[in-house]
Motif scaffolding. Structure first.
Motif, PDB file in Angstrom:
ATOM      1  N   VAL A  11      44.829 -32.803  41.838  1.00 11.96           N
ATOM      2  CA  VAL A  11      44.110 -31.311  41.282  1.00 11.96           C
ATOM      3  C   VAL A  11      45.408 -30.699  40.802  1.00 11.96           C
ATOM      4  CG1 VAL A  11      42.630 -30.942  42.634  1.00 11.96           C
ATOM      5  CG2 VAL A  11      44.469 -29.952  43.534  1.00 11.96           C
ATOM      6  N   GLY A  12      45.376 -29.533  39.308  1.00 13.20           N
ATOM      7  CA  GLY A  12      46.150 -29.066  39.758  1.00 13.20           C
ATOM      8  C   GLY A  12      46.463 -26.873  39.638  1.00 13.20           C
ATOM      9  N   THR A  13      47.090 -26.496  39.235  1.00 10.33           N
ATOM     10  CA  THR A  13      47.200 -24.885  39.581  1.00 10.33           C
ATOM     11  C   THR A  13      45.676 -24.394  38.304  1.00 10.33           C
ATOM     12  OG1 THR A  13      48.983 -25.013  37.797  1.00 10.33           O
ATOM     13  CG2 THR A  13      49.460 -24.411  39.714  1.00 10.33           C
ATOM     14  N   TYR A  14      45.510 -25.272  37.611  1.00  9.16           N
ATOM     15  CA  TYR A  14      43.849 -24.152  37.584  1.00  9.16           C
ATOM     16  C   TYR A  14      42.783 -24.309  38.192  1.00  9.16           C
ATOM     17  CZ  TYR A  14      45.474 -24.278  32.881  1.00  9.16           C
ATOM     18  OH  TYR A  14      45.948 -22.861  31.192  1.00  9.16           O
ATOM     19  N   ILE A  34      50.143 -26.778  46.895  1.00  9.92           N
ATOM     20  CA  ILE A  34      50.004 -27.433  47.481  1.00  9.92           C
ATOM     21  C   ILE A  34      49.731 -28.088  48.886  1.00  9.92           C
ATOM     22  CG2 ILE A  34      51.975 -29.303  47.602  1.00  9.92           C
ATOM     23  CD1 ILE A  34      53.766 -28.029  45.586  1.00  9.92           C
ATOM     24  N   ASP A  35      50.076 -27.305  49.507  1.00  5.70           N
ATOM     25  CA  ASP A  35      49.870 -27.135  51.307  1.00  5.70           C
ATOM     26  C   ASP A  35      47.764 -27.474  51.037  1.00  5.70           C
ATOM     27  OD1 ASP A  35      52.345 -27.524  52.225  1.00  5.70           O
ATOM     28  OD2 ASP A  35      52.262 -25.280  52.973  1.00  5.70           O
ATOM     29  N   ASP A  36      47.638 -27.116  50.236  1.00  6.13           N
ATOM     30  CA  ASP A  36      46.431 -26.454  50.393  1.00  6.13           C
ATOM     31  C   ASP A  36      45.523 -28.089  50.104  1.00  6.13           C
ATOM     32  OD1 ASP A  36      43.185 -25.003  50.704  1.00  6.13           O
ATOM     33  OD2 ASP A  36      43.341 -25.945  48.381  1.00  6.13           O
ATOM     34  N   VAL A  38      47.468 -31.237  49.641  1.00  2.95           N
ATOM     35  CA  VAL A  38      47.287 -31.934  50.239  1.00  2.95           C
ATOM     36  C   VAL A  38      46.324 -31.829  51.653  1.00  2.95           C
ATOM     37  CG1 VAL A  38      48.896 -32.790  52.402  1.00  2.95           C
ATOM     38  CG2 VAL A  38      49.865 -31.732  50.421  1.00  2.95           C
ATOM     39  N   GLY A  39      45.722 -30.643  51.925  1.00  2.00           N
ATOM     40  CA  GLY A  39      44.959 -30.617  52.946  1.00  2.00           C
ATOM     41  C   GLY A  39      42.998 -31.236  52.003  1.00  2.00           C
ATOM     42  N   LEU A  40      43.055 -31.297  50.970  1.00  2.00           N
ATOM     43  CA  LEU A  40      41.985 -31.253  50.499  1.00  2.00           C
ATOM     44  C   LEU A  40      41.768 -32.920  50.224  1.00  2.00           C
ATOM     45  CD1 LEU A  40      41.398 -28.714  48.244  1.00  2.00           C
ATOM     46  CD2 LEU A  40      40.330 -29.082  50.011  1.00  2.00           C
ATOM     47  N   GLY A  41      42.748 -33.575  50.850  1.00  3.51           N
ATOM     48  CA  GLY A  41      43.032 -35.500  50.624  1.00  3.51           C
ATOM     49  C   GLY A  41      43.755 -35.437  48.916  1.00  3.51           C
ATOM     50  N   ALA A  42      44.012 -34.388  48.064  1.00  2.00           N
ATOM     51  CA  ALA A  42      44.229 -35.005  46.663  1.00  2.00           C
ATOM     52  C   ALA A  42      45.895 -35.748  46.977  1.00  2.00           C
ATOM     53  CB  ALA A  42      44.881 -33.978  45.792  1.00  2.00           C
ATOM     54  N   GLU A  43      45.832 -36.591  45.651  1.00  5.69           N
ATOM     55  CA  GLU A  43      46.899 -37.893  45.444  1.00  5.69           C
ATOM     56  C   GLU A  43      47.947 -37.073  45.011  1.00  5.69           C
ATOM     57  OE1 GLU A  43      45.005 -42.331  46.415  1.00  5.69           O
ATOM     58  OE2 GLU A  43      44.060 -40.908  44.507  1.00  5.69           O
ATOM     59  N   VAL A  44      47.436 -36.392  44.169  1.00  2.00           N
ATOM     60  CA  VAL A  44      48.550 -35.812  43.061  1.00  2.00           C
ATOM     61  C   VAL A  44      48.358 -34.606  43.153  1.00  2.00           C
ATOM     62  CG1 VAL A  44      47.070 -36.131  41.154  1.00  2.00           C
ATOM     63  CG2 VAL A  44      49.389 -36.136  40.358  1.00  2.00           C
ATOM     64  N   PHE A  45      49.227 -33.671  42.638  1.00  5.66           N
ATOM     65  CA  PHE A  45      48.951 -32.281  42.302  1.00  5.66           C
ATOM     66  C   PHE A  45      49.600 -31.704  41.008  1.00  5.66           C
ATOM     67  CE2 PHE A  45      50.698 -27.956  42.500  1.00  5.66           C
ATOM     68  CZ  PHE A  45      48.650 -26.670  42.574  1.00  5.66           C
ATOM     69  N   GLN A  46      49.076 -31.234  40.278  1.00  6.21           N
ATOM     70  CA  GLN A  46      50.288 -31.117  38.781  1.00  6.21           C
ATOM     71  C   GLN A  46      49.821 -29.391  38.421  1.00  6.21           C
ATOM     72  OE1 GLN A  46      48.215 -30.834  34.071  1.00  6.21           O
ATOM     73  NE2 GLN A  46      48.815 -32.857  34.498  1.00  6.21           N
ATOM     74  N   ILE A  47      51.338 -29.443  38.449  1.00  2.30           N
ATOM     75  CA  ILE A  47      52.299 -28.025  38.322  1.00  2.30           C
ATOM     76  C   ILE A  47      51.767 -26.803  36.507  1.00  2.30           C
ATOM     77  CG2 ILE A  47      53.524 -26.100  38.512  1.00  2.30           C
ATOM     78  CD1 ILE A  47      54.735 -28.215  40.807  1.00  2.30           C
ATOM     79  N   CYS A  48      50.311 -26.953  36.075  1.00  2.53           N
ATOM     80  CA  CYS A  48      50.298 -26.888  34.628  1.00  2.53           C
ATOM     81  C   CYS A  48      50.215 -25.381  34.123  1.00  2.53           C
ATOM     82  CB  CYS A  48      49.229 -27.191  34.826  1.00  2.53           C
ATOM     83  SG  CYS A  48      48.858 -27.948  32.353  1.00  2.53           S
ATOM     84  N   ASP A  49      51.035 -25.135  33.311  1.00  2.00           N
ATOM     85  CA  ASP A  49      50.816 -23.786  32.868  1.00  2.00           C
ATOM     86  C   ASP A  49      51.348 -22.722  33.330  1.00  2.00           C
ATOM     87  OD1 ASP A  49      50.620 -24.647  30.144  1.00  2.00           O
ATOM     88  OD2 ASP A  49      48.183 -24.145  30.195  1.00  2.00           O
ATOM     89  N   TYR A  50      51.786 -23.025  34.241  1.00  2.00           N
ATOM     90  CA  TYR A  50      52.718 -21.923  35.656  1.00  2.00           C
ATOM     91  C   TYR A  50      54.469 -21.770  35.786  1.00  2.00           C
ATOM     92  CZ  TYR A  50      53.560 -20.408  40.479  1.00  2.00           C
ATOM     93  OH  TYR A  50      54.002 -20.125  42.020  1.00  2.00           O
ATOM     94  N   ALA A  66      60.693 -32.164  48.217  1.00  3.12           N
ATOM     95  CA  ALA A  66      60.570 -33.330  49.556  1.00  3.12           C
ATOM     96  C   ALA A  66      58.963 -32.453  50.312  1.00  3.12           C
ATOM     97  CB  ALA A  66      62.750 -32.286  50.181  1.00  3.12           C
ATOM     98  N   ARG A  67      59.216 -31.718  49.964  1.00  2.07           N
ATOM     99  CA  ARG A  67      57.759 -31.060  50.809  1.00  2.07           C
ATOM    100  C   ARG A  67      56.547 -32.583  49.817  1.00  2.07           C
ATOM    101  NH1 ARG A  67      57.193 -25.553  51.659  1.00  2.07           N
ATOM    102  NH2 ARG A  67      55.080 -25.137  52.976  1.00  2.07           N
ATOM    103  N   ALA A  68      56.534 -32.203  49.271  1.00  3.23           N
ATOM    104  CA  ALA A  68      55.742 -33.730  48.138  1.00  3.23           C
ATOM    105  C   ALA A  68      56.532 -35.035  48.627  1.00  3.23           C
ATOM    106  CB  ALA A  68      55.818 -33.270  46.528  1.00  3.23           C
TER     107      ALA A  68
END
Length: 266
Positions: A11-14, A34-36, A38-50, A66-68
């Protein structure tokens, strides 16, 4: 040097568009998103238009990385524009965060963009970071593909989002077919048309994945993201639902349901 992986679903910031916006009483922080995820089981997080990510202190960026890493989630970045100084800044951020992809969008002509991208790509290549140019209504897909082919650099490709191009009167299926060979990142969001009140015009907005006009089978068959190591990022075009409580609840449900739906369809 970053090492690109790919082929992950996330998922991403959108997907948190309203929950991190000023429309809610307490917007989510980037760490909480990012923590949310991770809780959903996402394997990637895109920090997009942030844009706020570019102003974070180095110590906070290091803590995010480090968190990621600790959660086993891959980070990607997203911005707009191809000005060399701007892309160089996002390259610095990518290296610091361990991100191997920066999605961006053209804001000017393809001729100028060709020169600008050609100048920064050697630096991206040396760092192991790929630039993904997103399909959207201000640039015809044919022109975007032509730019990528002219430059012909292995660290340059396309972030495919067929929904964006509807506003440019491009059929999503034709956008998928035209861009498929050059895709290095996928934004997966469904969309639908509805009549405006009084039947005066139409509204284009998001819908739950699988319930709108996106031909997900065609998208996956043509792009083959798992086979080619292309990350798939869930996004939404969720309209404001009248109040914070309903909007936040529905955004959370769409994020969970769409992520689960995409996993099932692989």
């Amino acid at each position: 040097m970053s090492v690109r992986t790919g082929g992950r679903i996330g998922v991403g910031t959108y997907a948190y568009f309203w929950r991190h916006s000023s429309r809610v009483a307490r917007p989510l922080t980037i760490e909480e998103m990012i923590d949310d995820a991770v809780g959903l089981g996402a394997e990637v997080f895109q920090i997009c238009d942030y844009p706020a990510v570019a102003d974070l202190a180095p110590e906070r960026l290091d803590a995010l990385a480090a968190r990621a890493r600790g959660a086993g989630i891959e980070l990607e970045l997203g911005t707009r524009g191809v000005e060399p100084a701007h892309l160089d800044r996002y390259l610095e951020l990518a290296v610091r965060l361990g991100a191997t992809l920066v999605r961006t969008m053209l804001t000017g002509g393809t001729a100028e963009a060709t020169e600008q991208l050609a100048g920064v790509l050697p630096r991206y290549s040396a760092a192991g970071v790929t630039i993904a140019l997103e399909t959207y209504e201000r640039v015809a897909t044919h022109d975007l593909v032509g730019l990528v082919e002219r430059i012909g650099h292995p660290n340059l490709g396309i972030c495919l989002d067929p929904a964006n191009c509807v506003a440019g009167l491009e059929h999503p299926d034709r956008v998928i077919d035209a861009a498929a060979a050059h895709v290095v990142n996928l934004h997966v969001k469904d969309f639908a048309f509805s009549r405006d009140e009084g039947w005066v015009g139409f509204r284009l907005a998001g819908s739950p994945l699988g319930e709108g006009r996106l031909d997900l089978d065609r998208l996956l068959d043509r792009v083959r993201p798992a086979e080619r190591g292309i990350n798939q990022i869930i996004e939404h075009w969720l309209p404001w639902q009248g109040d914070e409580a309903r909007t936040v609840a529905l955004e959370d449900r769409w994020t969970r349901d769409n992520l689960a739906y995409l996993r099932r369809r692989q």
